[in-house]
Design an enzyme around this catalytic site. Sequence first.
Site, PDB file in Angstrom:
ATOM      1  N   SER A  89     -43.646  92.241  42.946  1.00  0.00           N
ATOM      2  CA  SER A  89     -42.599  91.606  42.150  1.00  0.00           C
ATOM      3  C   SER A  89     -42.320  92.443  40.909  1.00  0.00           C
ATOM      4  O   SER A  89     -43.250  92.902  40.241  1.00  0.00           O
ATOM      5  CB  SER A  89     -43.025  90.201  41.720  1.00  0.00           C
ATOM      6  N   GLY A 139     -30.168  90.122  48.207  1.00  0.00           N
ATOM      7  CA  GLY A 139     -28.891  89.852  48.844  1.00  0.00           C
ATOM      8  C   GLY A 139     -28.274  91.075  49.491  1.00  0.00           C
ATOM      9  O   GLY A 139     -28.950  92.072  49.768  1.00  0.00           O
ATOM     10  N   LYS A 146     -41.441  77.457  45.948  1.00  0.00           N
ATOM     11  CA  LYS A 146     -42.515  78.000  45.123  1.00  0.00           C
ATOM     12  C   LYS A 146     -43.730  77.090  45.060  1.00  0.00           C
ATOM     13  O   LYS A 146     -44.869  77.560  45.039  1.00  0.00           O
ATOM     14  CB  LYS A 146     -41.999  78.265  43.703  1.00  0.00           C
TER      15      LYS A 146
END
EC number: 1.3.5.2
Length: 348
Positions: free
Chosen positions: A179, A272, A69
């Site tokens: 996001s 994932g 980040k």
Amino acid sequence: MSPALYSAAKSVLFQMNPETAHKVTLWGLRLAEKMRVLPLVMGEVPSDPVEILGMKFPNRVGLAAGMDKEADTVSAFGQAGFGFVEVGTLTPRPQPGNEKPRLFRLIPQKAIINRMGFNNEGIAAGVENIRSATRFHGVLGVNIGKNKITPNEDAAQDYLTCLRAAWPVADYIAINFSSPNTPGLRDLQAAEPAARLLASLKSEQSNLAAETGRHVPIFMKVAPDVTDEHIAELSRVFLDEGLDGLIATNTTLSRVGVEANPRHEEAGGLSGAPLTERSTEVIGAFASELKGRIPIIGVGGIMNGVDAVAKIKAGASLVQLYTGFVYRGPDLIRECVEAMKAECPVHR
């Protein structure tokens, strides 16, 4: 790094709070890079070069945004074998992100839920960290976003501020407007707001290119939680406004495949293995609409070489890892490079 060695390291890291484990991992990578032992520990990744939008990638496997980040571990990730590294998300001003805990492992499902909220020290600090990464010579992407306190009607100014700041150090710039962890951010993905935002960015891109004599491609990162109609609308916007590249996809709000895990009720974006199939579907849908005119970076649930190949066959030119890297370690980079090289060779 052998799978056995990473398995031993993971067994220790997974005893820690996920966010603490993340920080310890980055610290360890920086230390190994500083001691110049990282290539020995990580092992060699095969070469599989490709050129896209004028950028020369040593291989097609990149690090997704969210891992580094603050852009303070760039050189280490480059030495780990990634063909490119995307840092961020970085915002104009520093912000702490959402309250902790905000990062959760769903181990049986090989998944992660995060609601980090763009925690970062700001674009100026990130750029300074990138300038300090003197041993990194690969392709670098800078992922940018808006501050939480910035209303959507002023979001373009935040993105423009970051675009200008990142321009001198980035090989490409990724616009994070998908996001799920910044309230209202995904509203910018509607066709009209997306068109306005992209038009502003492309105008400034032209100005900066004229001023500096270098062109930095702009990518936009989209969510997997989109309908076919929305994909068609966004594709028209991207083509009309001249978007350089697309990143598909971000994390999902869906909890399909993790309902049995007590953590499934945690708010945030899921990544994932449960995202593998959906992200590949979205890549394929965008590829069908864009017809090769805009290159796609495929990301979301790549847990093995087969998943990486599926992304390429769906229409991606490059892929990125995040959650798979957490669960599998550096060996996943080599596996994906080898699988794509064998199944989807680059036409040189």
